[in-house]
Design an enzyme around this catalytic site. Structure first.
Site, mmCIF file in Angstrom:
data_model
loop_
_atom_site.group_PDB
_atom_site.id
_atom_site.type_symbol
_atom_site.label_atom_id
_atom_site.label_comp_id
_atom_site.label_asym_id
_atom_site.label_seq_id
_atom_site.Cartn_x
_atom_site.Cartn_y
_atom_site.Cartn_z
ATOM 1 N N HIS A 260 0.831 -1.160 -0.056
ATOM 2 C CA HIS A 260 0.026 0.047 -0.078
ATOM 3 C C HIS A 260 0.947 1.217 0.110
ATOM 4 O O HIS A 260 0.940 1.958 1.048
ATOM 5 C CB HIS A 260 -1.279 0.138 1.315
ATOM 6 C CG HIS A 260 -2.218 -1.188 1.144
ATOM 7 N ND1 HIS A 260 -1.976 -2.275 1.715
ATOM 8 C CD2 HIS A 260 -3.145 -0.846 0.313
ATOM 9 C CE1 HIS A 260 -3.378 -2.712 1.568
ATOM 10 N NE2 HIS A 260 -3.921 -2.098 0.417
ATOM 11 N N HIS A 300 -6.897 7.029 -3.080
ATOM 12 C CA HIS A 300 -7.845 6.019 -2.451
ATOM 13 C C HIS A 300 -7.336 5.409 -1.270
ATOM 14 O O HIS A 300 -7.640 4.638 -0.394
ATOM 15 C CB HIS A 300 -8.107 4.878 -3.302
ATOM 16 C CG HIS A 300 -7.347 3.814 -3.632
ATOM 17 N ND1 HIS A 300 -6.302 4.159 -4.386
ATOM 18 C CD2 HIS A 300 -7.278 2.641 -3.203
ATOM 19 C CE1 HIS A 300 -5.512 2.843 -4.779
ATOM 20 N NE2 HIS A 300 -6.094 2.114 -3.837
ATOM 21 N N GLN A 468 -4.041 -17.309 -3.589
ATOM 22 C CA GLN A 468 -4.230 -16.464 -5.035
ATOM 23 C C GLN A 468 -5.412 -17.498 -5.532
ATOM 24 O O GLN A 468 -6.239 -16.792 -6.315
ATOM 25 C CB GLN A 468 -3.077 -16.459 -5.600
ATOM 26 C CG GLN A 468 -1.997 -15.657 -5.352
ATOM 27 C CD GLN A 468 -2.513 -14.172 -4.941
ATOM 28 O OE1 GLN A 468 -3.058 -13.229 -5.796
ATOM 29 N NE2 GLN A 468 -2.449 -13.954 -3.499
#
Length: 550
Positions: A260, A300, A468
């Site tokens: 992030h 965001h 995943q």
């Protein structure tokens, strides 16, 4: 500003410009380049000369005179505000103080001369590509849009500029397989700044970069026909302010986070743009919605601490207490971004909203809030079902430009936010490892604090491939399939990549499982000889008896 040059002075100016051209050659300073541009513009019969009004030509001649230091013996007065200049011969003590301390009427300071050169060069930049029909101020603003480059551009080598210009071309930015890691490397960690510049400042940014890279070899272009969003003009945003805003937001991302960080924000912004260009843009009600969703992508995750909402709640963090356990980080990102621009009375240097109409700003802020709050992953399945419901109850074409258009657009942002498994290799693997690295760091902290370890955050039990497979099968694939009903190119360009990546992870999981079984299987040791022969000293160290032992 009115400078009356004598015939002798005019002759001197002409001689100086000719001498400047002969001496400088190609290695010109900014001062020399500025004067050369003025000379070209003022060349009688040129297109630029004919586009200027007599008043504009006279003003440009005055600027040239100031740059050459021939504006008269008392040239300091030509930098004064008009009202103060008119009072230069008055008796006011205040005026005298201002003129003496801040104008240096007798001797113009070097700082003032430098400032006049900078201002003149900005003025010159605004005179390039002049078009008729607008006021001088409007012409200047428009042409600054077409020529402005971030200061970070100047820090790059020539070949790097060429590569960045190619990467930020419209064709490259539209590509779903855009390599954001390469852009970040080329721009020395400024991927978000440049991806925002390339998209939010398009098509002006593409034109400016091309002109910078090609120089005199740049082709003549009808700028009115270049494709791009044109937000700067439509929403009255300064090219400089937009870049300042992007730089400030990029700085507020925590780049120590493996995942992030500002690279992720840049990737999501480009992914939203790509989805819009595949067909998502046709669902919008105009540039306000498109601008809002792209700007929401930029901010965001700003300020993300590297630990998710689950951690915030369990650790009773300040964020959790402030936002009452509801979309904690999403609320924080929005607050941080708007505070950066508008907090403490506002920061005009980064305020991209300052010249918007009140209704425009209200709409942009409202839509950005809604879009970022919908990046809360706990809303995923509800969002998918909402879009499914819209598709079942309305033909796709009837959704275009309706009240439902924003629902589709903010779902695009959510898709971009979970799109790592939908990217071609090796990017999908790079993102997977970055994401798990950040998750494991959170899990380590949770273990240290005695908190429940969040899902996929336990490095001792989380399987890379299996994590995943489930994410793609239950989250990513169904979401992109729903969007493919709205945007057919998603089915053509993205779904095959997701399917290939799913196959990759399934094979990887089988490989790891097979390898583990072989290591744990006692029978694997039966292949070893019952007794391992022991080599003699001579066999281990063949040689003569006369060799010395070391």
């Amino acid at each position: 500003m009115d400078l009356a040059f004598s015939p002798k002075t005019k002759k001197k100016l002409s001689f100086m410009m000719e001498s400047l051209s002969e001496v400088s050659g190609q290695n010109k300073s900014e001062w020399e380049e500025g004067l050369a541009v003025i000379q070209d513009i003022l060349q009688p019969g040129s297109a630029a000369h004919d586009a200027l009004t007599p008043q504009q030509r006279k003003g440009l001649e005055n600027v040239r005179g100031i740059l050459l230091g021939t504006g008269g013996e008392d040239d300091g007065k030509y930098h004064l505000p008009s009202e103060l200049r008119r009072s230069a011969n008055g008796d006011s003590a205040i005026d005298a103080y201002l003129l003496t301390q801040f104008a240096g009427m007798t001797h113009t300071s070097a700082k003032q001369k430098f400032k006049s050169v900078v201002n003149a060069n900005l003025f010159i930049a605004g005179l390039r590509n002049l078009t008729g029909g607008d006021s001088s101020e409007t012409k200047f603003k428009k042409n600054l849009m077409w020529t402005y480059l971030p200061p970070e551009w100047e820090d790059m080598e020539v070949d790097t500029r060429r590569q960045v210009s190619e990467m930020l071309s419209k064709e490259s930015l539209d590509d779903w397989g855009f390599d954001i890691f390469k852009l970040d490397e080329l721009t020395n960690g400024n991927a978000l700044l440049f991806i925002g510049y390339g998209i939010l400042s398009s098509p002006y940014s593409q034109h400016a970069m091309q002109q910078s890279v090609l120089g005199e070899d740049a082709p003549e272009v009808d700028v009115s026909k270049i494709k791009g969003y044109k937000f700067l003009e439509e929403l009255n945003i300064s090219a400089i302010t937009m870049v300042n805003f992007l730089r400030a937001i990029q700085k507020d991302y925590v780049n120590e986070n493996p995942y992030h960080n500002s690279i992720h924000a840049a990737d999501v912004t480009q992914s939203v743009h790509s989805l819009l260009q595949m067909g998502g843009e046709r669902f919008s009600n105009g540039e306000i919605q498109v601008f809002s969703i792209l700007l929401a992508a930029v901010i965001h995750d700003v300020g993300h601490p590297g630990k998710n909402n689950n951690f915030q709640i369990h650790s009773k963090s300040e964020f959790a207490l402030q936002y009452n356990d509801q979309s904690i980080l999403e609320n924080m990102h929005l607050s941080k971004a708007f505070t950066r621009v508008l907090g403490n009375g506002g920061n005009t240097a980064v305020d991209i909203f300052k010249k918007m109409k009140p209704k425009q700003y209200t709409s942009v802020r409202s839509m950005m809030i809604e879009a970022v709050l919908h990046t809360d992953m706990t809303k995923h399945f509800a969002s998918v079902n909402l879009l499914k419901g819209l598709m079942l109850s309305n033909p796709t074409e009837e959704l275009i430009g309706t009240d439902h258009s924003w629902t589709i657009l903010h779902f695009l942002l959510h898709l971009a936010d979970i799109s790592n498994p939908a990217k071609p290799g090796p990017m999908f693997e790079l993102w997977t490892d970055r994401c798990l690295d950040e998750f494991f760091r959170q899990g380590d902290e949770e273990r240290k604090m005695g908190l429940p370890i969040s899902p996929l955050c336990d490095r001792e039990s989380t399987d890379r491939a299996e994590s995943q497979i489930g994410f793609i099968q239950y989250v990513v694939m169904p979401a992109f399939k729903v969007m493919s009903k709205c945007i057919p190119k998603v089915e053509e360009k993205i779904l095959p990549i997701i399917e290939d990546n799913l196959d990759f992870w399934i094979l990887e999981a089988k490989r790891v499982k097979t390898q583990g079984e072989e290591e744990d299987d006692p029978k694997s040791f039966e292949k070893l000889p019952a007794k391992i022969p022991v080599a003699t000293a001579e066999e281990e160290n063949p040689g003569t008896e006369d060799e010395e032992e070391i």
